[in-house]
Scaffold this active site. Sequence first.
Site, PDB file in Angstrom:
ATOM      1  N   HIS A  11       0.825  -1.213   0.000  1.00 43.90           N
ATOM      2  CA  HIS A  11       0.000   0.000   0.000  1.00 43.90           C
ATOM      3  C   HIS A  11       0.859   1.263   0.000  1.00 43.90           C
ATOM      4  CE1 HIS A  11       0.862   0.935   4.214  1.00 43.90           C
ATOM      5  NE2 HIS A  11       0.725  -0.356   4.460  1.00 43.90           N
ATOM      6  N   GLU A  89      -1.713  -6.716   7.455  1.00 42.48           N
ATOM      7  CA  GLU A  89      -0.393  -6.483   8.032  1.00 42.48           C
ATOM      8  C   GLU A  89      -0.207  -7.373   9.250  1.00 42.48           C
ATOM      9  OE1 GLU A  89       2.592  -6.061   8.143  1.00 42.48           O
ATOM     10  OE2 GLU A  89       2.890  -3.910   7.809  1.00 42.48           O
TER      11      GLU A  89
END
Length: 250
Positions: A11, A89
Amino acid sequence: MAVTKLVLVRHGESQWNKENRFTGWYDVDLSEKGVSEAKAAGKLLKEEGYSFDFAYTSVLKRAIHTLWNVLDELDQAWLPVEKSWKLNERHYGALQGLNKAETAEKYGDEQVKQWRRGFAVTPPELTKDDERYPGHDPRYAKLSEKELPLTESLALTIDRVIPYWNETILPRMKSGERVIIAAHGNSLRALVKYLDNMSEEEILELNIPTGVPLVYEFDENFKPLKRYYLGNADEIAAKAAAVANQGKAK
């Protein structure tokens, strides 16, 4: 020889990347720079002639919005997307929300490097009554208590990423579909370690820059042939170095 390509994108810069805070499963959005990085990644992929049949991302909006921007630049906003918590994550436990440099000043650079990059090292755990515990978040309502982390090491992140790769993503690629994955620094490091059969020492030094397409090429048996970033090599190296330096005391 038939070559299959896979594109990975970490990202773009998030608000907490910008503030140098541990983020983990906290759902923070992209910064203005992060949106620009995602759009630039999409433009680069378009210039290089890439298009896709299917996309995967996490359930965190910094990855989802990165994917949206990439696909928009490719004029593929219609592409089918599967979102999975298994691409989230790594969970940073009680460190989530803390400033990385301030944490390094308190505990030392080496301890923070181990928390950030150590293979089997877990940050301090959350408690279940902490508002940051994922059991309080409706997007994880269908997960068992065993699946909900209080903290994670990279090794534990691998334990959820790699089965998802082998059971879900790889079969789609083997069926001939072109795949892009927009995810996170550590979920992508987990996949890179597995694909490249990296040692624990090697993965410790791997830093994936934000918003830069990482391409894998596979042979007909889906063994990795090579991986490379798209874009300016010097700029990419500088971005990777900046990621490495986030956990150091000023």
